[in-house]
Design an enzyme around this catalytic site. Sequence first.
Site, PDB file in Angstrom:
ATOM      1  N   ALA A  67       0.674  -1.244   0.109  1.00 66.12           N
ATOM      2  CA  ALA A  67       0.062   0.044   0.183  1.00 66.12           C
ATOM      3  C   ALA A  67       0.808   1.266  -0.163  1.00 66.12           C
ATOM      4  O   ALA A  67       1.886   1.221   0.513  1.00 66.12           O
ATOM      5  CB  ALA A  67      -0.783  -0.221   1.265  1.00 66.12           C
ATOM      6  N   GLY A 106       0.460  -5.278   0.740  1.00 66.17           N
ATOM      7  CA  GLY A 106      -0.783  -4.997  -0.036  1.00 66.17           C
ATOM      8  C   GLY A 106      -0.380  -5.812  -1.596  1.00 66.17           C
ATOM      9  O   GLY A 106      -1.304  -6.267  -2.425  1.00 66.17           O
ATOM     10  N   GLU A 109      -0.857  -9.258  -1.137  1.00 64.39           N
ATOM     11  CA  GLU A 109      -2.572  -9.584  -0.997  1.00 64.39           C
ATOM     12  C   GLU A 109      -3.170  -9.576  -2.507  1.00 64.39           C
ATOM     13  O   GLU A 109      -3.925 -10.294  -2.570  1.00 64.39           O
ATOM     14  CB  GLU A 109      -3.007  -8.327  -0.031  1.00 64.39           C
ATOM     15  CG  GLU A 109      -2.570  -8.623   1.379  1.00 64.39           C
ATOM     16  CD  GLU A 109      -2.953  -7.450   2.361  1.00 64.39           C
ATOM     17  OE1 GLU A 109      -2.622  -6.316   2.226  1.00 64.39           O
ATOM     18  OE2 GLU A 109      -3.667  -7.808   3.144  1.00 64.39           O
ATOM     19  N   GLU A 129       3.725  -5.440   7.419  1.00 71.78           N
ATOM     20  CA  GLU A 129       2.716  -4.325   8.092  1.00 71.78           C
ATOM     21  C   GLU A 129       3.057  -4.279   9.505  1.00 71.78           C
ATOM     22  O   GLU A 129       2.874  -3.175   9.864  1.00 71.78           O
ATOM     23  CB  GLU A 129       1.230  -4.951   8.063  1.00 71.78           C
ATOM     24  CG  GLU A 129       0.837  -4.665   6.601  1.00 71.78           C
ATOM     25  CD  GLU A 129       1.051  -5.859   5.571  1.00 71.78           C
ATOM     26  OE1 GLU A 129       1.893  -6.477   5.722  1.00 71.78           O
ATOM     27  OE2 GLU A 129       0.222  -5.771   4.650  1.00 71.78           O
TER      28      GLU A 129
HETATM   29  C1  3H9 Z   1       0.613  -2.486   3.226  1.00 72.94           C
HETATM   30  O1  3H9 Z   1       0.776  -3.044   2.293  1.00 72.94           O
HETATM   31  C2  3H9 Z   1      -0.944  -2.372   3.897  1.00 72.94           C
HETATM   32  C3  3H9 Z   1      -1.686  -3.296   3.229  1.00 72.94           C
HETATM   33  O2  3H9 Z   1      -1.565  -4.739   4.127  1.00 72.94           O
HETATM   34  C4  3H9 Z   1      -3.115  -3.104   3.444  1.00 72.94           C
HETATM   35  C5  3H9 Z   1      -3.679  -1.953   2.981  1.00 72.94           C
HETATM   36  C6  3H9 Z   1      -5.251  -1.766   3.022  1.00 72.94           C
HETATM   37  N1  3H9 Z   1       4.503   3.743   0.021  1.00 72.94           N
HETATM   38  O3  3H9 Z   1      13.277   1.890   0.460  1.00 72.94           O
HETATM   39  P1  3H9 Z   1      14.061   2.837  -0.671  1.00 72.94           P
HETATM   40  C7  3H9 Z   1       9.505   5.080  -1.353  1.00 72.94           C
HETATM   41  S1  3H9 Z   1       1.536  -1.432   4.161  1.00 72.94           S
HETATM   42  C8  3H9 Z   1       5.156   4.640  -0.220  1.00 72.94           C
HETATM   43  O4  3H9 Z   1      14.818   3.719  -0.686  1.00 72.94           O
HETATM   44  P2  3H9 Z   1      14.983   0.232  -1.633  1.00 72.94           P
HETATM   45  C9  3H9 Z   1      10.567   5.229  -0.390  1.00 72.94           C
HETATM   46  O5  3H9 Z   1       9.882   6.024   0.819  1.00 72.94           O
HETATM   47  C10 3H9 Z   1       3.055  -1.483   3.042  1.00 72.94           C
HETATM   48  N2  3H9 Z   1       6.466   4.946  -0.576  1.00 72.94           N
HETATM   49  O6  3H9 Z   1      14.342   1.705  -1.751  1.00 72.94           O
HETATM   50  C11 3H9 Z   1      11.430   5.856  -1.224  1.00 72.94           C
HETATM   51  O7  3H9 Z   1      10.989   7.180  -1.702  1.00 72.94           O
HETATM   52  P3  3H9 Z   1      11.941   8.465  -1.602  1.00 72.94           P
HETATM   53  C12 3H9 Z   1       3.854  -2.657   2.992  1.00 72.94           C
HETATM   54  C13 3H9 Z   1       7.182   4.016  -0.730  1.00 72.94           C
HETATM   55  O8  3H9 Z   1      15.114  -0.413  -2.873  1.00 72.94           O
HETATM   56  C14 3H9 Z   1      11.202   5.140  -2.535  1.00 72.94           C
HETATM   57  O9  3H9 Z   1      10.229   4.479  -2.468  1.00 72.94           O
HETATM   58  N3  3H9 Z   1       5.075  -2.566   2.327  1.00 72.94           N
HETATM   59  C15 3H9 Z   1       6.867   2.649  -0.512  1.00 72.94           C
HETATM   60  O10 3H9 Z   1      16.100   0.523  -0.700  1.00 72.94           O
HETATM   61  C16 3H9 Z   1      12.509   3.798  -2.664  1.00 72.94           C
HETATM   62  O11 3H9 Z   1      12.329   3.243  -1.521  1.00 72.94           O
HETATM   63  C17 3H9 Z   1       6.163  -2.265   2.751  1.00 72.94           C
HETATM   64  O12 3H9 Z   1       6.267  -2.142   3.975  1.00 72.94           O
HETATM   65  C18 3H9 Z   1       5.450   2.261   0.107  1.00 72.94           C
HETATM   66  N4  3H9 Z   1       5.025   1.234   0.226  1.00 72.94           N
HETATM   67  O13 3H9 Z   1      13.781  -0.572  -1.040  1.00 72.94           O
HETATM   68  C19 3H9 Z   1       7.172  -1.897   2.012  1.00 72.94           C
HETATM   69  N5  3H9 Z   1       7.797   1.612  -0.222  1.00 72.94           N
HETATM   70  O14 3H9 Z   1      12.647   8.096  -2.909  1.00 72.94           O
HETATM   71  C20 3H9 Z   1       8.127  -0.795   2.298  1.00 72.94           C
HETATM   72  C21 3H9 Z   1       8.825   2.459  -0.918  1.00 72.94           C
HETATM   73  O15 3H9 Z   1      11.202   9.389  -2.052  1.00 72.94           O
HETATM   74  N6  3H9 Z   1       9.068  -0.493   1.493  1.00 72.94           N
HETATM   75  N7  3H9 Z   1       8.526   3.652  -0.859  1.00 72.94           N
HETATM   76  O16 3H9 Z   1      12.886   8.415  -0.559  1.00 72.94           O
HETATM   77  C22 3H9 Z   1      10.313  -1.086   1.474  1.00 72.94           C
HETATM   78  O17 3H9 Z   1      10.792  -2.051   2.349  1.00 72.94           O
HETATM   79  C23 3H9 Z   1      11.548  -0.743   0.494  1.00 72.94           C
HETATM   80  O18 3H9 Z   1      11.101   0.687   0.107  1.00 72.94           O
HETATM   81  C24 3H9 Z   1      11.644  -1.333  -0.731  1.00 72.94           C
HETATM   82  C25 3H9 Z   1      12.738  -0.966  -1.502  1.00 72.94           C
HETATM   83  C26 3H9 Z   1      12.061  -2.853  -0.235  1.00 72.94           C
HETATM   84  C27 3H9 Z   1      10.051  -1.627  -1.314  1.00 72.94           C
END
Ligand code: 3H9
Length: 696
Positions: A67, A106, A109, A129
Site C-alpha cells: 500500500a 498489499g 495481498e 505491516e
Molecule cells: C501495506 O501494504 C498495507 C496493506 O496490508 C493494507 C492496505 C489496506 N509507499 O526504500 P527505498 C518509497 S503496508 C510509499 O529507498 P529500496 C520510499 O519512501 C506497506 N512509498 O528503496 C522511497 O522514496 P524516496 C507494505 C514507498 O530499494 C522510494 O520508494 N509495504 C513505499 O532500498 C524507494 O524506497 C512495505 O512495508 C510504500 N509502500 O527498497 C514496503 N515503499 O525516494 C516498504 C517505498 O522519496 N518499502 N517507498 O525516498 C520497503 O521495504 C522498501 O522501500 C523496498 C525498496 C524494499 C520496497
Amino acid sequence: MITATSDSVGYEIVDQTGLIVLDNPPVNAASHHLRHGLMQAAQALSVAEGVAVIAVYGATRAFIAGADIREFGQTPIDPTLPAVCLAIEGSRVPVVAVMHGPTLGGGLEVALSAQARVALPDLVTGFPEVTLGIIPGAGGTQRAPRLIGLAATLELATTGRRIEACEAVSLGLIDRVMDGPPRDAALAAAAEVLAGTLATRRTGDLTVPPDPEALTAAADRLAKSQPRLFAPPRAVEAVAASTGPLDKGLARERALFNTCLKSPQRAALIHAFFAERVVAKIPERDATPREIASVGVVGGGTMGSGIATALLLAGLPVTLAEQNDAALDRAFAAISKNLDGAVARGKLNAAGRDTLLAEDLVLTADLADLAAADLVIEAVFEDLDVKRDIFRRLDAIAKPGAILASNTSYLDINKLAAVTNRTQDVLGLHFFSPAHIMRLLEVVVAKDTAPETTATGFTLAKRLRKIAVRAGVCDGFIGNRILSHYRTATDHMVLDGASPQQVDRALEAFGFAMGPFAVADLAGLDIGWANRKRLAATRDPAARYSPIADRICEAGWFGRKTGQGYYTYDGAPEPNPGVARIIDEERAKAGIAPRRFTDADITDRTLTAMIAEAARVLGDGIALRPIDVDAVLLFGYGFPRFRGGPMHFADGIGAAALIDRIEGYAAEDPQFWQVPPLLRHLAATGQTFADLNGEA
Ligand code: 3H9
C-alpha cells in the site's frame, strides 16, 4: 497497443491473454491511481471478447511494494485495496499474478487474490505491516492461511519476515518460479494457464484447517518477546478469524486493521520508516561523490577493527595501520572475531571470510602504506593532540583528493582539518560500536568540508548499508551531545534518590532495550570518565555535578569488562552493593535527603532533558531537521522505534506542556533546566517539530 486506465496502469490484449501492466515508479506502491487503474483494467478485460486469462505484472522494479504508506492516516479514497482484491478474486476469467522484486504487504495481498501466482527469481515477499504498526488489511490474514496454513501465516504476519521466491514456493504461497522479463513471464504464465499446466483456483474458496496450538503459541511468543507492540497480537486475532467464512474473516481483519491505523504506534513506526530514508536528503545531494575503491584505517582498537570489518563486509579493501606488531595482532584477532560473527549470522561463508582476511586486509605499522587509499578513517585514542598529529602526517602521505575522516565521537573536526592543507577533504565519520553492526553513521560536516566530500560520506554509508545522518560540529555532534545531557538528568536523579536500577527499569519499560546505566557498563565507564576529565576545565562551576560516576571509576570498576560497574557480572547482572555505598556517601556529603521518584517521573525527566537538548541542537543548526534527530536516536541509541524518536514523541506531548515541565524542574535546578528558544518559538507559533521537517 496499451490502453491506459490511469496514470500508472494500462492493459493490452495479446491473443487470448489480457495483460495488465502496473507502472507507478519507483516501487509500484498501490496508490489511489494504481488501485483505480488496476480495478478498471481487470473489469475491462474480464468482459473483453476473446480474453480467456488475465496476467498482471509490474513494469518498475517491483510487482507492488505494498500500500502507499503516505496515504495512511488520510481519508481513504475508493477503490480500497480490499475492494480491488475482491474484484480480482471474483474475475470471470482466471487472473495470474507475476510477482517480482519487492512484493510486500498489499502487493502480496493482490497476488493472493489472483487464481495463480508465479514469481521471478528476484522476488522478495512477506507481510511487513507489523513493522509499520498495522496488520495486513486487504485479505492477507484470510487468504494466506488458505494456502499455507495458520502456523506459517502467523509467523510471517507477526514478524514481518521477508522471504525469497524458493521459500515462497516451498510454503505453497506461490505456484512456481519462472524466468525472463516480467512481461515475457506474464505471457508464458498465461499460456500455461490456457494449456492447463498451471492450475488456477480461487484462494477464497479454500478452507483453513483449525490449529489452536499455533494460535496460542504465537500469542505466547509475542507476549514474551514484544509485549509493548500493539499490532502483532492484532495480526494473531485476524489470522484466527480465517478458519470461518471469508466474508466474516475479511470484516474482522478490516476492523482490526482500522484499530491499528488509529494507534500512536502506527504513526511512530511510519515516521521511523520515513526517517530512515529522509536523512539522505541533504543540501549536498547533487554533488558528485568521489570514487572510493580502497580505504585506510588508522587505529586497530574496538572502533578501528569494527570499521575495518564493516568496510571488508561491504567489499572494500582495507589497509589498517597501528603502531606496532602487537597492536596489529590484536586488530587482526578482533577483525577475525567480528567476521566469525558475520559467518555465524549467515552474512558470508567461511571461505568468504578467509578470502577477506587473506586478500582484502593489509596490516601495517607504517602510515606511509596508506598513500594509495581513497579515504582514510582515523580511529585512534580520543585525544585532540594525538589526532592532530595523525592528521598532519596523513596530509603529507595521502594522495591528492583522498578524503581524511575522523571517527571522533566528540572532538572538533575543524581543529583536525586545520592542521592539513586539504580542509575541503576533511570530515567526521562517526561510527557507533560495534561499528560493523550498528546502523547509524554521523557524517560530520566541518566549516570547509566540500560538498563532494560530504556526498562521499553518504555514498559510503549506503555501501555499508548504514543510515547516514548529516551533523554539524559541536561537542558530541547530534547523538552524544543529547546523550550527555539526558545522562546528566539521570545522574541527578540518582543523587537525589533514585537507584541506577530503577532508572534502567523505568526506561526499559518505556521501550529502550537497555537502560542508560546498563549501557554505560557495556560501553565501558572509563570512556565517559575520560570525557569528563577532558571537559573539567571548561565546566561551568555553577552547574550541578554528580561525582558518583567518577568515584565508581576511581574504584577501578569500568563496567562489564572489569566484571563490575553499576552492576556486578559474576553471573546474571546484579546491582553492585559498592555503588550503592558510594551513592549513600555522596548523598550524605551533599546533604541530600533521598526522595522517591516514580517510574513516570524518571521517564518524564529523562525524555524532557533529551528533547530540550535536541531542540538546542536544532536551534544551533547541528541537525538539519527534527526527523534527523529522531533517526540518530532510533538507529544509534536504542530509542524505541514504536515511539518514533524524541522529536516525534515530543509532538505528542506538545511544546507548551514541555515548557511547563522544564519550568517546574527549573525550580530545583535552574542552571540545568532551561527552556530552549526553539521550544518557546514552537509554543508561541502553535507549530510542532514535524512542521519543521518541511517536505522531508
Ligand atoms: C501495506 O501494504 C498495507 C496493506 O496490508 C493494507 C492496505 C489496506 N509507499 O526504500 P527505498 C518509497 S503496508 C510509499 O529507498 P529500496 C520510499 O519512501 C506497506 N512509498 O528503496 C522511497 O522514496 P524516496 C507494505 C514507498 O530499494 C522510494 O520508494 N509495504 C513505499 O532500498 C524507494 O524506497 C512495505 O512495508 C510504500 N509502500 O527498497 C514496503 N515503499 O525516494 C516498504 C517505498 O522519496 N518499502 N517507498 O525516498 C520497503 O521495504 C522498501 O522501500 C523496498 C525498496 C524494499 C520496497
